[in-house]
Design a protein around this motif. Structure first.
Motif, mmCIF file in Angstrom:
data_model
loop_
_atom_site.group_PDB
_atom_site.id
_atom_site.type_symbol
_atom_site.label_atom_id
_atom_site.label_comp_id
_atom_site.label_asym_id
_atom_site.label_seq_id
_atom_site.Cartn_x
_atom_site.Cartn_y
_atom_site.Cartn_z
ATOM 1 N N ALA A 18 46.543 50.915 32.739
ATOM 2 C CA ALA A 18 47.307 49.769 33.244
ATOM 3 C C ALA A 18 47.429 48.677 32.197
ATOM 4 O O ALA A 18 48.478 48.037 32.070
ATOM 5 C CB ALA A 18 46.638 49.222 34.517
ATOM 6 N N LEU A 19 46.360 48.461 31.421
ATOM 7 C CA LEU A 19 46.407 47.441 30.369
ATOM 8 C C LEU A 19 47.379 47.835 29.265
ATOM 9 O O LEU A 19 48.141 47.005 28.765
ATOM 10 C CB LEU A 19 45.002 47.218 29.801
ATOM 11 C CG LEU A 19 44.024 46.457 30.694
ATOM 12 C CD1 LEU A 19 42.603 46.556 30.140
ATOM 13 C CD2 LEU A 19 44.420 44.988 30.834
ATOM 14 N N VAL A 20 47.346 49.108 28.877
ATOM 15 C CA VAL A 20 48.247 49.573 27.817
ATOM 16 C C VAL A 20 49.696 49.501 28.276
ATOM 17 O O VAL A 20 50.588 49.099 27.518
ATOM 18 C CB VAL A 20 47.883 51.010 27.396
ATOM 19 C CG1 VAL A 20 48.934 51.575 26.451
ATOM 20 C CG2 VAL A 20 46.508 51.046 26.733
ATOM 21 N N MET A 21 49.950 49.858 29.550
ATOM 22 C CA MET A 21 51.313 49.844 30.084
ATOM 23 C C MET A 21 51.786 48.435 30.422
ATOM 24 O O MET A 21 52.964 48.224 30.710
ATOM 25 C CB MET A 21 51.394 50.739 31.317
ATOM 26 C CG MET A 21 51.164 52.214 31.036
ATOM 27 S SD MET A 21 51.211 53.223 32.536
ATOM 28 C CE MET A 21 52.935 53.041 33.000
ATOM 29 N N ASP A 22 50.851 47.476 30.429
ATOM 30 C CA ASP A 22 51.189 46.078 30.690
ATOM 31 C C ASP A 22 51.877 45.911 32.048
ATOM 32 O O ASP A 22 52.883 45.221 32.188
ATOM 33 C CB ASP A 22 52.098 45.533 29.567
ATOM 34 C CG ASP A 22 52.185 44.011 29.568
ATOM 35 O OD1 ASP A 22 51.252 43.373 30.069
ATOM 36 O OD2 ASP A 22 53.188 43.468 29.072
ATOM 37 N N ARG A 23 51.276 46.544 33.073
ATOM 38 C CA ARG A 23 51.882 46.506 34.395
ATOM 39 C C ARG A 23 51.699 45.152 35.076
ATOM 40 O O ARG A 23 52.493 44.752 35.914
ATOM 41 C CB ARG A 23 51.283 47.605 35.287
ATOM 42 C CG ARG A 23 51.509 49.012 34.765
ATOM 43 C CD ARG A 23 52.977 49.295 34.524
ATOM 44 N NE ARG A 23 53.761 49.218 35.732
ATOM 45 C CZ ARG A 23 54.048 50.250 36.519
ATOM 46 N NH1 ARG A 23 53.602 51.450 36.194
ATOM 47 N NH2 ARG A 23 54.786 50.097 37.595
ATOM 48 N N MET A 24 50.620 44.455 34.767
ATOM 49 C CA MET A 24 50.380 43.108 35.294
ATOM 50 C C MET A 24 49.433 42.385 34.346
ATOM 51 O O MET A 24 49.005 42.946 33.341
ATOM 52 C CB MET A 24 49.816 43.162 36.723
ATOM 53 C CG MET A 24 48.517 43.913 36.877
ATOM 54 S SD MET A 24 47.859 43.867 38.569
ATOM 55 C CE MET A 24 49.073 44.832 39.464
ATOM 56 N N ARG A 25 49.116 41.141 34.645
ATOM 57 C CA ARG A 25 48.256 40.362 33.761
ATOM 58 C C ARG A 25 46.870 41.003 33.667
ATOM 59 O O ARG A 25 46.354 41.557 34.648
ATOM 60 C CB ARG A 25 48.110 38.931 34.290
ATOM 61 C CG ARG A 25 49.415 38.164 34.363
ATOM 62 C CD ARG A 25 49.929 37.796 32.984
ATOM 63 N NE ARG A 25 48.980 36.931 32.299
ATOM 64 C CZ ARG A 25 48.824 36.902 30.986
ATOM 65 N NH1 ARG A 25 49.549 37.677 30.223
ATOM 66 N NH2 ARG A 25 47.961 36.082 30.443
ATOM 67 N N PRO A 26 46.227 40.955 32.461
ATOM 68 C CA PRO A 26 44.909 41.578 32.292
ATOM 69 C C PRO A 26 43.876 41.084 33.299
ATOM 70 O O PRO A 26 43.060 41.879 33.784
ATOM 71 C CB PRO A 26 44.529 41.182 30.856
ATOM 72 C CG PRO A 26 45.837 40.993 30.159
ATOM 73 C CD PRO A 26 46.760 40.421 31.190
ATOM 74 N N GLY A 27 43.902 39.789 33.604
ATOM 75 C CA GLY A 27 42.926 39.252 34.551
ATOM 76 C C GLY A 27 43.003 39.920 35.903
ATOM 77 O O GLY A 27 41.973 40.261 36.517
ATOM 78 N N MET A 28 44.199 40.143 36.415
ATOM 79 C CA MET A 28 44.360 40.777 37.721
ATOM 80 C C MET A 28 43.981 42.251 37.674
ATOM 81 O O MET A 28 43.427 42.794 38.638
ATOM 82 C CB MET A 28 45.808 40.608 38.198
ATOM 83 C CG MET A 28 46.091 41.209 39.577
ATOM 84 S SD MET A 28 44.919 40.648 40.858
ATOM 85 C CE MET A 28 45.332 38.904 40.965
ATOM 86 N N ILE A 29 44.257 42.911 36.539
ATOM 87 C CA ILE A 29 43.865 44.315 36.410
ATOM 88 C C ILE A 29 42.347 44.446 36.464
ATOM 89 O O ILE A 29 41.799 45.267 37.215
ATOM 90 C CB ILE A 29 44.415 44.906 35.097
ATOM 91 C CG1 ILE A 29 45.949 44.989 35.149
ATOM 92 C CG2 ILE A 29 43.827 46.295 34.850
ATOM 93 C CD1 ILE A 29 46.582 45.413 33.833
ATOM 94 N N LEU A 30 41.648 43.634 35.688
ATOM 95 C CA LEU A 30 40.186 43.704 35.684
ATOM 96 C C LEU A 30 39.598 43.256 37.010
ATOM 97 O O LEU A 30 38.585 43.817 37.463
ATOM 98 C CB LEU A 30 39.620 42.857 34.532
ATOM 99 C CG LEU A 30 39.390 43.618 33.218
ATOM 100 C CD1 LEU A 30 40.715 43.961 32.555
ATOM 101 C CD2 LEU A 30 38.517 42.820 32.259
ATOM 102 N N PHE A 31 40.215 42.272 37.642
ATOM 103 C CA PHE A 31 39.728 41.826 38.956
ATOM 104 C C PHE A 31 39.885 42.946 39.987
ATOM 105 O O PHE A 31 39.000 43.159 40.827
ATOM 106 C CB PHE A 31 40.495 40.582 39.401
ATOM 107 C CG PHE A 31 40.020 40.006 40.715
ATOM 108 C CD1 PHE A 31 38.744 39.486 40.846
ATOM 109 C CD2 PHE A 31 40.851 40.000 41.821
ATOM 110 C CE1 PHE A 31 38.299 38.966 42.051
ATOM 111 C CE2 PHE A 31 40.427 39.487 43.036
ATOM 112 C CZ PHE A 31 39.150 38.970 43.150
ATOM 113 N N SER A 32 40.989 43.675 39.928
ATOM 114 C CA SER A 32 41.219 44.793 40.853
ATOM 115 C C SER A 32 40.144 45.863 40.682
ATOM 116 O O SER A 32 39.614 46.397 41.666
ATOM 117 C CB SER A 32 42.607 45.401 40.615
ATOM 118 O OG SER A 32 43.625 44.445 40.801
ATOM 119 N N VAL A 33 39.811 46.162 39.425
ATOM 120 C CA VAL A 33 38.780 47.161 39.155
ATOM 121 C C VAL A 33 37.416 46.678 39.643
ATOM 122 O O VAL A 33 36.646 47.445 40.244
ATOM 123 C CB VAL A 33 38.732 47.490 37.650
ATOM 124 C CG1 VAL A 33 37.563 48.418 37.330
ATOM 125 C CG2 VAL A 33 40.039 48.119 37.206
#
Length: 515
Positions: A18-33
């Protein structure tokens, strides 16, 4: 292999994708995980929110305000104008005057405002002395990264690792401890730029002149920031002119310029927009977090009247903060003031409050100067790191790595950890890379029975050494748009710098911090 290990592996792979594909902001990606780990019972609610109360994270937030105070004082603008040669010069002479000083400045200030202030000034200066700005903008970004490696506060990554070290029960870094290796890397990197940047960087000039007047309108360059409301929308879906009273003439991204087909391009953070705007655009949106940088081609020192006393006060407070934090770590100081912890956090907090009351930055608008996505990314990184430890993933990976190094010892693992962290930082973000690497460093050192400090230091260096791609570091993204660089421009000049950093770090770190 337990179910928890499988879940953590799958979540980490999904996060990196998700980070590589830049689907959303990094903060929200890590928060989701992190929330997924909470739901799976791998971490507790306390472990999820632990990062949000970490001193290192709060220190990063306060340093954003201090950097804004120094920026608003005008001290950096005055300094760079005095550094740049006024008459005709060469690329080497120009770099010689600016790069070492920029590295020193970025050792104590957030890199982004340094690049935001210096980039448009350097670009206009290069046009004035008839040199290609492309020879200076990537070196500007690299110089700030190299300088940031030299101190505890030079980059948020150093503070993140420092906070994780404290949370793990070890003694953290002192103010200049990372400089024992960082200074050598910075010197090696700057010498490399002096010798090879003229040959490796493109010789291009922007055909669109900044400040060119068209019916009393000016061409303005605007770099899209994280709070821009039109991200992932094209100009048909997002009416830029209605929102901001300016017309988009070009969109620049990764060395490509979209003009005739710009209506179909989906806007992304870091894109550079060339706008046709009136004289009110820059004053109106210059203080907004919607755009990371605005430049309209005017180079007037008095465009924003700032008193000399404010510049002196800002620099004086910065020096006192640095000196105070350095002296506060000495054993003598700790003995004299046993009830007060005179560490970096203490002096950063005091400096922030003084700057606010002195109105070096607007105390009513202080929240907008903080990059909240970076803070959320860092805080969630603590939780993800904890999940890797709790699930046994860190121990599993570490044990496999140790089996591969039976004939080479900890030096081999130090090199492998650098490479893994560096690849992650080029593909995702520096703080996320540090979060993934830190539990590995703990497990490797524990299973080998050696000091973890060399592994902690190598994470700091490798996570900051983002030279080969523009996506790993925000300053690279900023100069990419301003300089109209291609992705391959970063790869051509940055990959050798990554290798130089690797060689110096892996050679010196075990000597300075023995296993």
């Amino acid at each position: 292999m337990t179910l928890e290990i499988v879940l953590v592996f799958l979540a980490l792979i999904s996060m990196i994708t998700a980070l590589v594909m830049d689907r959303m902001r990094p903060g929200m990606i890590l928060f989701s995980v992190a929330v997924f780990f909470l739901c799976a019972g791998i971490i507790t609610p306390e472990e999820l929110i632990d990062g949000f109360s970490n001193k290192g994270v709060i220190t990063v937030a306060l340093l954003f305000l201090i950097s804004e105070g120094v920026r608003k004082s005008g001290a950096l603008s005055v300094l760079i104008r005095k550094l740049l040669p006024e008459k005709d010069t060469t690329v080497f002479r120009g770099q010689l005057r600016m790069l070492p000083v920029i590295s020193v400045i970025s050792a104590f200030l957030n890199n982004t405002p340094v690049v935001v202030i210096f980039a448009p000034i350097i670009k206009r200066w290069a046009e004035k002395v008839k040199l290609p700005a492309t020879k200076f903008l990537i070196p500007l970004s690299y110089a700030t990264i190299l300088g940031g490696m030299c101190t505890l506060i030079g980059t948020s990554t150093n503070l993140v690792v420092h906070g994780m070290i404290l949370s793990a029960g070890y003694e953290g870094f002192t103010m200049f401890e990372l400089g024992k290796v960082g200074v050598f890397i910075a010197l090696g990197g700057i010498i490399y730029l002096f010798l090879f940047s003229s040959k490796l960087l493109p010789d291009r000039r922007d055909g669109l002149k900044e400040g060119e007047s068209i019916n009393r309108l000016n061409l303005v360059e605007a770099v899209i920031g994280p709070r821009f409301p039109g991200i992932n929308k094209n100009l048909k879906e997002f009416n830029f002119e209605r929102h901001y009273g300016a017309e988009v003439k070009q969109i620049k991204r990764a060395g490509h310029t979209f003009s005739s087909n710009r209506e179909k391009v989906r806007l992304k953070e870091g894109d550079t927009l060339v706008l046709l705007a009136d004289e009110t655009f820059v004053p109106t949106w210059g203080e907004s977090s919607v755009f990371v940088m605005l430049a309209n081609g005017h180079d007037k020192e008095d465009s924003e009247p700032i008193g000399r006393k404010r510049r002196i006060l800002a620099i004086l407070l910065l020096i006192l903060m640095i000196v105070g934090a350095t002296l506060g770590e000495l054993p003598y100081t700790k003995e004299r003031f046993p009830n007060i912890q005179l560490d970096m956090f203490f002096f950063v907090a005091v400096t922030t409050v003084i700057m606010a009351w002195a109105r070096l930055f607007s105390p009513r608008k202080y929240t907008k100067y903080i990059s909240w996505d970076i803070l959320i990314t860092i805080a969630c990184a603590f939780a993800i790191s904890k999940a890797m430890v709790n699930s046994g993933v860190a121990d599993l990976i570490a044990s496999r790595m140790i089996l591969l190094s039976d004939y080479f010892g900890p030096h081999f693992l130090l090199a492998v950890l650098f490479i893994i962290t560096n690849i992650f930082t080029e593909l995702i973000t520096n703080n996320a890379a540090a979060a993934l690497a830190f539990p590995l460093a703990l497990s490797i050192s524990s299973q080998l029975g050696v000091s973890p400090t060399p592994f902690f230091v190598v994470i700091c260096i490798a996570a900051s050494a983002s030279f080969a791609t523009p996506i790993g570091y925000q300053t690279n993204l900023i100069v990419q748009g301003i300089g109209d660089y291609k992705f391959t421009d970063f790869l051509k000049i940055g990959l050798p710098l990554n290798i130089i950093t690797f060689i110096i770090a892996v050679f010196l770190i075990p000597i300075i911090w023995p296993f």
